[in-house]
Design a protein around this motif. Sequence first.
Motif, mmCIF file in Angstrom:
data_model
loop_
_atom_site.group_PDB
_atom_site.id
_atom_site.type_symbol
_atom_site.label_atom_id
_atom_site.label_comp_id
_atom_site.label_asym_id
_atom_site.label_seq_id
_atom_site.Cartn_x
_atom_site.Cartn_y
_atom_site.Cartn_z
ATOM 1 N N GLU A 67 4.644 11.995 -10.726
ATOM 2 C CA GLU A 67 4.090 13.332 -10.519
ATOM 3 C C GLU A 67 4.047 13.694 -9.033
ATOM 4 O O GLU A 67 3.917 14.860 -8.678
ATOM 5 N N GLU A 68 4.126 12.680 -8.176
ATOM 6 C CA GLU A 68 4.012 12.906 -6.739
ATOM 7 C C GLU A 68 5.350 12.894 -6.000
ATOM 8 O O GLU A 68 5.531 13.620 -5.026
ATOM 9 N N ILE A 69 6.291 12.045 -6.448
ATOM 10 C CA ILE A 69 7.521 11.823 -5.687
ATOM 11 C C ILE A 69 8.684 12.647 -6.239
ATOM 12 O O ILE A 69 8.927 12.662 -7.451
ATOM 13 N N ILE A 70 9.383 13.316 -5.342
ATOM 14 C CA ILE A 70 10.640 13.978 -5.693
ATOM 15 C C ILE A 70 11.739 12.922 -5.652
ATOM 16 O O ILE A 70 11.832 12.149 -4.696
ATOM 17 N N LEU A 71 12.554 12.860 -6.696
ATOM 18 C CA LEU A 71 13.625 11.872 -6.776
ATOM 19 C C LEU A 71 14.965 12.534 -6.474
ATOM 20 O O LEU A 71 15.346 13.501 -7.142
ATOM 21 N N ILE A 72 15.662 12.024 -5.473
ATOM 22 C CA ILE A 72 17.011 12.490 -5.137
ATOM 23 C C ILE A 72 17.944 11.311 -5.371
ATOM 24 O O ILE A 72 17.893 10.312 -4.651
ATOM 25 N N ALA B 38 9.953 12.375 -0.822
ATOM 26 C CA ALA B 38 11.167 12.331 -1.638
ATOM 27 C C ALA B 38 11.867 10.997 -1.438
ATOM 28 O O ALA B 38 12.115 10.581 -0.304
ATOM 29 N N ALA B 39 12.181 10.313 -2.530
ATOM 30 C CA ALA B 39 12.994 9.100 -2.487
ATOM 31 C C ALA B 39 14.441 9.522 -2.600
ATOM 32 O O ALA B 39 14.864 10.045 -3.630
ATOM 33 N N ALA B 40 15.217 9.331 -1.537
ATOM 34 C CA ALA B 40 16.609 9.776 -1.495
ATOM 35 C C ALA B 40 17.515 8.550 -1.475
ATOM 36 O O ALA B 40 17.562 7.824 -0.481
ATOM 37 N N THR C 110 12.205 4.026 -12.671
ATOM 38 C CA THR C 110 11.618 2.707 -12.941
ATOM 39 C C THR C 110 10.985 2.101 -11.695
ATOM 40 O O THR C 110 10.128 1.223 -11.794
ATOM 41 N N MET C 111 11.397 2.570 -10.512
ATOM 42 C CA MET C 111 10.854 2.037 -9.271
ATOM 43 C C MET C 111 9.494 2.643 -8.931
ATOM 44 O O MET C 111 8.696 2.027 -8.219
ATOM 45 N N PHE C 112 9.249 3.859 -9.416
ATOM 46 C CA PHE C 112 8.003 4.560 -9.073
ATOM 47 C C PHE C 112 7.273 5.035 -10.331
ATOM 48 O O PHE C 112 6.946 6.221 -10.471
ATOM 49 N N PRO C 113 6.995 4.131 -11.273
ATOM 50 C CA PRO C 113 6.427 4.569 -12.560
ATOM 51 C C PRO C 113 5.074 5.263 -12.445
ATOM 52 O O PRO C 113 4.742 6.109 -13.286
ATOM 53 N N LYS D 87 0.807 -1.222 0.000
ATOM 54 C CA LYS D 87 0.000 0.000 0.000
ATOM 55 C C LYS D 87 0.843 1.277 0.000
ATOM 56 O O LYS D 87 0.412 2.319 0.485
ATOM 57 N N PHE D 88 2.042 1.178 -0.563
ATOM 58 C CA PHE D 88 2.908 2.352 -0.604
ATOM 59 C C PHE D 88 2.298 3.459 -1.462
ATOM 60 O O PHE D 88 2.270 4.629 -1.054
ATOM 61 N N THR D 89 1.804 3.097 -2.640
ATOM 62 C CA THR D 89 1.229 4.105 -3.538
ATOM 63 C C THR D 89 0.073 4.841 -2.883
ATOM 64 O O THR D 89 -0.009 6.085 -2.926
ATOM 65 N N GLU D 90 -0.826 4.084 -2.260
ATOM 66 C CA GLU D 90 -1.978 4.715 -1.596
ATOM 67 C C GLU D 90 -1.528 5.652 -0.473
ATOM 68 O O GLU D 90 -2.111 6.734 -0.281
#
Length: 280
Positions: free
Chosen positions: A60-65, A41-43, A53-56, A25-28
């Motif tokens: 639009e929601e996650i900031i990638l670091i 943010a995924a750091a 590729t991990m958060f396809p 339920k990570f996406t939810e």
Amino acid sequence: MDRIRLIASDMDATLLDEYSQLPPKFTETIRALAGQGILFAAASGRPLYTLETMFPDLLEEIILIGDNGGAARWKGKDLFVSEMPAEGWRQLARSTKQAGDVGLLCGLQAAYAEKQDEKYDKVFKNFYTRVEYVDDLTAVEAAADKFTVYLPNDDSQKAFDRIYGAFHTGNGGAFSVAVAGRNWVDVMNPGVHKGAALAKVGALLSIPADSMMAFGDTYNDAEMLTTAKYGFLMENGSGSLRAQVPFLAPSHREYGVMQVLKQVLRQNGEVSSEDFTKAH
């Protein structure tokens, strides 16, 4: 009470479970946080192209670091990139080869390793979805924001102490160097680490440190965990970091990050220091 507006998390041994899988339920959960005005943010030490590729479904929601703070991207737009000077990473490649270790150049578009190290392809591909094998790493012509050393014998701390720590600015070197788990030593431009990246993102979005929360498990997370007011070391994390980090989260095997995120949601983003277990 503080209002949480930005939450950053390391991936391996932090958000991901022992099988390198995202929690149920990570996406939810991320979308529920967004509904309360809280960004995630995924750091990671992973590059931006691997994180994508991990958060396809969440780009639009996650900031990638990526690359331990070497670059950041949000909604397909680069927020910043810290490109390493070519002669700097070439020097690192020469030193790594001389030491008999495995070097990996983390380019902005792909990772590069020498053909003799292709036997580690399965390991590399777990973190770098694009790997190109070359005869001579020092001959590569590519923009890069990180150089990493792979230690297949789980002795990254010894390798840091013996060789790579000398490249760290704190020891008179020219780079930011961090032990990134048992198998990796990461090298970036001076001043580049996850904490600096989190601060940059906060500045760009006008989010102060007391509205930030962060999770991590080891030394390359240390600056991030002290940049955010609410920094959490995982129960499975490096014990020596407990004296530096304010709070403690349950193990990644128990989905400790998710447990805290759910608490934040229940409290509508309003938290205080008394809400969480102290790390020391």
